[in-house]
Scaffold this active site. Structure first.
Site, short mmCIF file in Angstrom:
data_model
loop_
_atom_site.label_atom_id
_atom_site.label_comp_id
_atom_site.label_asym_id
_atom_site.label_seq_id
_atom_site.Cartn_x
_atom_site.Cartn_y
_atom_site.Cartn_z
N GLY A 1 0.83 -1.20 0.00
CA GLY A 1 0.00 0.00 0.00
C GLY A 1 0.86 1.25 0.00
CB CYS A 2 0.22 4.68 -1.21
SG CYS A 2 -1.41 4.97 -0.51
CE1 TYR A 3 -1.58 8.33 3.67
CE2 TYR A 3 -3.34 6.73 3.40
CZ TYR A 3 -2.91 8.03 3.44
OH TYR A 3 -3.80 9.05 3.24
#
EC number: 1.2.1.38
Length: 307
Positions: free
Chosen positions: A115-117
């Site tokens: 995921g990005c975060y």
């Protein structure tokens, strides 16, 4: 020779940017379905069967529906959803995580895209926890702001409307879907407090982890640990705090697959902030998927990507 690649869900924000990175490449032949066939299971299964690698850019429920139907096929998979990020039979697709991570991705049949975060948080936490500089059970908080494309088509429409929000914080109930992967691959045994937010810009991201210093832990020692861990990494750069001149722009790496790591703070006050800057649709999603695809195909990991 061109490799056959199928993007299931190419009309979404992540899928579109993966396609943009691949469609001009002579070494990739994209398998594409007509608009009216994108939700036709039989047509999709035919596309999967014809692909060397398929990239899943679908909601979790759709991924969990289609993956069992692919059992016994030779098609290798990259899953951009959260469905398999902590699954033991999927390789986590962050090539810079450990010394053996790049080879693990290259040899994998099934790769779960981070995921990005989580990419930013794990990049900050893993090098320090694995070296014993930060305890696995330390009481940590993670603060982050992302561009609105991270919320998919619905949020893009919301922010591109004439009357739209300028920013908001969300997921205050501490059940954000990225927390399990942050804990597992960041090396944490204690759940961190995670406070994400969305800003009025399309792409970009800043992830911050505040940290108390002391007991020999200094700004220089933290920076040296990152420099050692990411030495030779194509897409992760360790920069001094001075490189930002007092301000960190969330759009600084937009359009690239680059992640920047830096340590800010003051040894005298005993306070520091660990910072990761990345494009939420670059190293945080689409770019990461292409990097993993390149490794799986046995070609240079930077092909088609901007550092």
């Amino acid at each position: 020779m061109a490799w056959n690649v199928f993007i299931d869900g190419e009309a979404g924000t992540t899928g579109l940017q993966i396609r943009e990175r691949l469609e001009a490449r002579a070494d990739i032949a994209l398998i594409q379905l007509a608009d009216d066939a994108r939700k036709d299971t039989a047509a999709r299964l035919e596309a999967f069967a014809a692909a060397d690698v398929a990239i899943l850019c679908l909601p979790d429920a759709a991924v969990l529906d289609i993956v069992p139907r692919l059992a016994g096929t030779d098609t290798r998979l990259i899953d951009a959803s959260t469905a398999h990020r902590v699954a033991p039979d999927w390789v986590f697709g962050f090539p810079e995580l450990t010394a053996g991570a790049r080879a693990a991705v290259a040899g994998a049949e099934r790769v779960s895209n981070p995921g990005c975060y989580a990419s930013g948080a794990i990049a900050l936490l893993h090098p320090l926890v694995s070296r014993g500089l930060v305890a696995a059970d330390a009481p940590l908080s993670i603060n982050a702001v992302s561009g609105y494309t991270g919320g998919g088509k619905a949020m893009v429409s919301e922010f591109e409307a004439p009357s739209h929000p300028h920013s908001f914080a969300y997921a205050m109930g501490q059940r954000h879907k990225h927390i399990p992967e942050i804990m597992q691959y960041g090396g944490l045994t204690r759940r961190p407090i995670f406070a994400p937010s969305v800003g009025d810009f399309a792409q970009g991201m800043v992830v911050q982890v505040p940290l108390h210093l002391g007991n020999g832990l200094t700004i220089a020692r933290l920076t040296a640990a990152y420099a050692e861990h990411y030495d030779g990494a194509r897409f992760v750069r360790v920069l001094p705090a001075s490189a930002y001149e007092g301000r960190i722009d969330a759009e600084r790496t937009t359009g690239t697959n680059r992640m920047e790591i830096s340590v800010h703070g003051d040894d005298e006050t005993g306070c520091a902030v660990l910072v990761a800057v990345l494009d939420n649709l670059g190293k945080g999603a689409s770019g990461a998927a292409v990097q993993n695809l390149n490794l799986m195909l046995g070609i240079d990991e930077g092909t088609g990507l901007t550092a």
